[in-house]
Motif scaffolding. Structure first.
Motif, PDB file in Angstrom:
ATOM      1  N   THR A   1      32.264  -6.873  -5.552  1.00 26.91           N
ATOM      2  CA  THR A   1      30.787  -6.721  -6.159  1.00 26.91           C
ATOM      3  C   THR A   1      30.680  -5.472  -6.890  1.00 26.91           C
ATOM      4  O   THR A   1      30.327  -5.563  -8.014  1.00 26.91           O
ATOM      5  N   LEU A   2      31.448  -4.337  -6.602  1.00 33.13           N
ATOM      6  CA  LEU A   2      31.402  -3.198  -7.529  1.00 33.13           C
ATOM      7  C   LEU A   2      32.091  -3.587  -8.790  1.00 33.13           C
ATOM      8  O   LEU A   2      31.731  -2.916  -9.984  1.00 33.13           O
ATOM      9  N   ALA A   3      33.133  -4.298  -8.940  1.00 33.23           N
ATOM     10  CA  ALA A   3      33.902  -4.578 -10.011  1.00 33.23           C
ATOM     11  C   ALA A   3      32.880  -5.170 -11.196  1.00 33.23           C
ATOM     12  O   ALA A   3      33.255  -4.668 -12.209  1.00 33.23           O
ATOM     13  N   TYR A   4      31.981  -5.924 -10.893  1.00 33.36           N
ATOM     14  CA  TYR A   4      31.032  -6.457 -11.700  1.00 33.36           C
ATOM     15  C   TYR A   4      29.578  -5.972 -11.721  1.00 33.36           C
ATOM     16  O   TYR A   4      28.600  -6.588 -12.331  1.00 33.36           O
ATOM     17  N   ALA A   5      29.491  -4.765 -10.887  1.00 31.69           N
ATOM     18  CA  ALA A   5      28.059  -4.210 -10.944  1.00 31.69           C
ATOM     19  C   ALA A   5      27.599  -3.962 -12.198  1.00 31.69           C
ATOM     20  O   ALA A   5      28.039  -2.940 -12.672  1.00 31.69           O
ATOM     21  N   ALA A   6      26.653  -4.343 -12.867  1.00 32.14           N
ATOM     22  CA  ALA A   6      25.979  -3.953 -13.976  1.00 32.14           C
ATOM     23  C   ALA A   6      24.410  -3.760 -13.974  1.00 32.14           C
ATOM     24  O   ALA A   6      24.089  -3.230 -14.764  1.00 32.14           O
ATOM     25  N   THR A   7      24.179  -3.853 -12.783  1.00 32.04           N
ATOM     26  CA  THR A   7      22.738  -3.311 -12.287  1.00 32.04           C
ATOM     27  C   THR A   7      22.718  -2.517 -11.152  1.00 32.04           C
ATOM     28  O   THR A   7      23.525  -2.679 -10.159  1.00 32.04           O
ATOM     29  N   VAL A   8      21.499  -1.695 -10.934  1.00 30.86           N
ATOM     30  CA  VAL A   8      21.345  -0.930  -9.692  1.00 30.86           C
ATOM     31  C   VAL A   8      21.515  -1.868  -8.271  1.00 30.86           C
ATOM     32  O   VAL A   8      22.072  -1.359  -7.410  1.00 30.86           O
ATOM     33  N   TRP A   9      20.864  -2.741  -8.396  1.00 36.00           N
ATOM     34  CA  TRP A   9      20.863  -3.529  -7.044  1.00 36.00           C
ATOM     35  C   TRP A   9      21.977  -4.258  -6.726  1.00 36.00           C
ATOM     36  O   TRP A   9      22.539  -4.212  -5.507  1.00 36.00           O
ATOM     37  N   VAL A  10      22.528  -4.603  -7.705  1.00 30.25           N
ATOM     38  CA  VAL A  10      24.408  -5.308  -7.424  1.00 30.25           C
ATOM     39  C   VAL A  10      25.089  -3.980  -7.095  1.00 30.25           C
ATOM     40  O   VAL A  10      25.947  -4.299  -5.741  1.00 30.25           O
ATOM     41  N   TYR A  11      25.030  -2.771  -7.582  1.00 33.85           N
ATOM     42  CA  TYR A  11      25.790  -1.698  -7.106  1.00 33.85           C
ATOM     43  C   TYR A  11      25.294  -1.227  -5.399  1.00 33.85           C
ATOM     44  O   TYR A  11      26.349  -0.909  -4.778  1.00 33.85           O
ATOM     45  N   VAL A  12      24.145  -1.278  -5.315  1.00 34.66           N
ATOM     46  CA  VAL A  12      23.678  -0.907  -3.783  1.00 34.66           C
ATOM     47  C   VAL A  12      24.497  -1.801  -2.935  1.00 34.66           C
ATOM     48  O   VAL A  12      24.874  -1.338  -1.938  1.00 34.66           O
ATOM     49  N   LEU A  13      24.310  -3.066  -3.116  1.00 39.09           N
ATOM     50  CA  LEU A  13      24.934  -4.158  -2.311  1.00 39.09           C
ATOM     51  C   LEU A  13      26.311  -3.763  -2.024  1.00 39.09           C
ATOM     52  O   LEU A  13      26.819  -3.817  -0.938  1.00 39.09           O
ATOM     53  N   GLY A  14      27.071  -3.607  -3.123  1.00 32.10           N
ATOM     54  CA  GLY A  14      28.382  -3.131  -3.240  1.00 32.10           C
ATOM     55  C   GLY A  14      28.804  -1.947  -2.120  1.00 32.10           C
ATOM     56  O   GLY A  14      29.624  -1.771  -1.384  1.00 32.10           O
TER      57      GLY A  14
ATOM     58  N   SER B   1      23.732   6.914  -3.852  1.00 34.26           N
ATOM     59  CA  SER B   1      24.675   5.947  -3.289  1.00 34.26           C
ATOM     60  C   SER B   1      25.382   6.166  -2.222  1.00 34.26           C
ATOM     61  O   SER B   1      25.888   5.324  -1.315  1.00 34.26           O
ATOM     62  N   LEU B   2      26.002   7.341  -1.955  1.00 37.49           N
ATOM     63  CA  LEU B   2      26.426   7.924  -0.904  1.00 37.49           C
ATOM     64  C   LEU B   2      25.643   7.844   0.323  1.00 37.49           C
ATOM     65  O   LEU B   2      26.195   7.661   1.464  1.00 37.49           O
ATOM     66  N   VAL B   3      24.127   8.195   0.053  1.00 38.68           N
ATOM     67  CA  VAL B   3      23.377   8.072   1.072  1.00 38.68           C
ATOM     68  C   VAL B   3      23.222   6.609   1.727  1.00 38.68           C
ATOM     69  O   VAL B   3      23.497   6.530   3.121  1.00 38.68           O
ATOM     70  N   ILE B   4      23.292   5.893   0.611  1.00 37.17           N
ATOM     71  CA  ILE B   4      23.321   4.337   1.318  1.00 37.17           C
ATOM     72  C   ILE B   4      24.574   3.925   1.984  1.00 37.17           C
ATOM     73  O   ILE B   4      24.619   3.349   3.107  1.00 37.17           O
ATOM     74  N   MET B   5      25.568   4.408   1.413  1.00 35.57           N
ATOM     75  CA  MET B   5      27.054   4.027   1.981  1.00 35.57           C
ATOM     76  C   MET B   5      27.099   4.637   3.404  1.00 35.57           C
ATOM     77  O   MET B   5      27.398   4.081   4.329  1.00 35.57           O
ATOM     78  N   HIS B   6      26.882   5.795   3.493  1.00 35.24           N
ATOM     79  CA  HIS B   6      26.808   6.540   4.830  1.00 35.24           C
ATOM     80  C   HIS B   6      26.106   6.058   5.709  1.00 35.24           C
ATOM     81  O   HIS B   6      26.078   6.016   7.056  1.00 35.24           O
TER      82      HIS B   6
END
Length: 403
Positions: A303-316, A262-267
């Motif tokens: 988005t992160l508040a309601y991220a219940a799946t991997v792809w929603v979390y990645v978007l956040g 997740s940090l890889v994606i964020m950075h």
């Protein structure tokens, strides 16, 4: 209206190249960030799973470590202005960070983690202000945003590579977090080699008369500097530590070995945005970019508040990274533009001190909300604070333009 001759037009269009010193400091930041992010990507998991720490404890540890770093940044900024020598302080700061890498693999209790984090953060506090002062000193005003954006982009390349190396090491080492901490010492050592042998401090800083600086001046920064500091404080309060983003990854379905991804994606989003944003700010100013950055932060929080799946979390995490890329380099350039040459160290130090206290409050609050109310609550509160910051910037946009 007078016409520009061809020579004037050409000079206006051709901008100076980014100085080699700014490039070298970017590489130094890259290497240290590889080391830091290898540890930071796994530390919340080690604290929660290996040592049984609560979200409140994690928030306080993250916040207090930032507060320690920023208090040190103020002192190092003042010392930089007094001595007119920034590189020795940068070497000391990066050296402490490198030494702290030898403590993390041995840590088997919370107090040992706090010790290692404190040493790392003191080092970060010492090095950040003189490093930024050197970048400001070597960069002509017309490319200052690009220079700070470049350093931030290279720094975030480290933030991209570090977690990626951590993921690979976790897979190869069957989830042995402490062994990954040992590997993190290698890029920290390489960072010291580049800093000592390849970074040159501009002669102009230490050739200035010492009498041009008075300690009382460090506490008499102009209104433009304080406006930027106030703006940054609001943004920092709305954006708490990425440690909570990492903890959220487990709820979204990541296994511990893949959480650093997740940090890889964020950075990646951060690094690809920071340099273009810096160059763009040199042409159009900062207000619009900062408003855009807060728009991305609001979207990331929701988005992160309601991220219940991997792809929603990645978007956040992508949205969070875009916010970082649009805001971080700009704030440094704004401080540099608003401050007299002989007070740049003090201005960066005060900026980091005030925002560090704000981060301590924000992280502790986020940890308490996560622990007491639920994991979605810190993100929802962060979205609300981001909206307030956006309204504040929109209502006073003229005060935040760089020259």
């Amino acid at each position: 209206m007078p016409e520009l001759n061809p020579a004037q037009t050409s000079a206006a269009l051709i901008r100076p190249a980014i100085p080699a010193t700014a490039w070298m400091l970017g590489i130094v930041s890259l290497l240290m960030d590889v080391s830091s992010e290898m540890i930071n990507a796994l530390l919340p998991l080690y604290l929660a799973g290996g040592l049984g720490a609560s979200a409140l404890a994690i928030g306080f540890i993250e916040g207090s470590s930032v507060a320690v770093a920023t208090a040190t940044k103020f002192l190092s900024g003042v010392l930089s202005d007094i001595s007119r020598r920034a590189k020795p302080l940068a070497v000391l700061g990066y050296g402490l960070g490198a030494l702290s890498r030898l403590i993390f693999p041995w840590a088997v209790s919370l107090d040992q983690i706090v010790l290692a984090k404190a040493m790392d953060r003191v080092g970060k506090g010492i090095r950040g202000t003189p490093r930024d002062a050197i970048v400001a000193a070597v960069s002509p005003p017309e490319i200052r945003g690009a220079s700070f954006g470049l350093r931030k982009s290279l720094d975030t390349v480290g933030g991209f590579v570090g977690p990626l190396v951590a993921v690979g090491a976790m897979i190869l080492l069957a989830g042995d977090i402490l062994s990954v901490f040992w590997i993190a010492a290698i890029p920290a050592a390489l960072c010291m080699v580049f800093l000592v042998f390849f970074v040159k401090e501009p002669a102009g800083r230490h050739s200035m008369k010492r009498g041009s600086f008075r300690l009382v001046d460090a506490f008499r920064l102009n209104r433009a500097v304080w406006a930027v500091i106030g703006l940054a404080s609001i943004i920092m309060l709305a954006r708490f530590s990425e440690a909570f983003v990492l903890l959220k990854a487990l709820e979204a379905g990541f296994t511990p070995a893949w959480v650093p991804l997740s940090l890889v994606i964020m950075h990646a989003a951060y690094g690809l945005t920071a340099f273009p944003a810096g160059r763009l700010s040199d042409r159009i100013g900062t207000s619009g970019l900062l408003l855009g950055s807060l728009g991305f932060l609001i979207a990331a929080h929701l988005t992160l508040a309601y991220a219940a799946t991997v792809w929603v979390y990645v978007l956040g995490t992508v949205l969070w990274g875009l916010h970082m890329g649009l805001s971080q380099g700009l704030l440094g350039a704004m401080i540099a533009a608003a401050t007299p040459e002989h007070l740049k160290g003090s201005a960066f130090g005060t900026f980091n001190l005030v925002t560090g206290v704000v981060v301590l409050v924000g992280n502790t609050l986020a940890g308490w909300l996560w622990h007491s109310v639920g994991s979605a609550t810190p993100f929802l509160v962060g979205a609300g604070m981001s909206i307030l910051a956006l309204i504040g910037i929109a209502s006073g946009a003229g005060r935040f333009r760089t020259p």
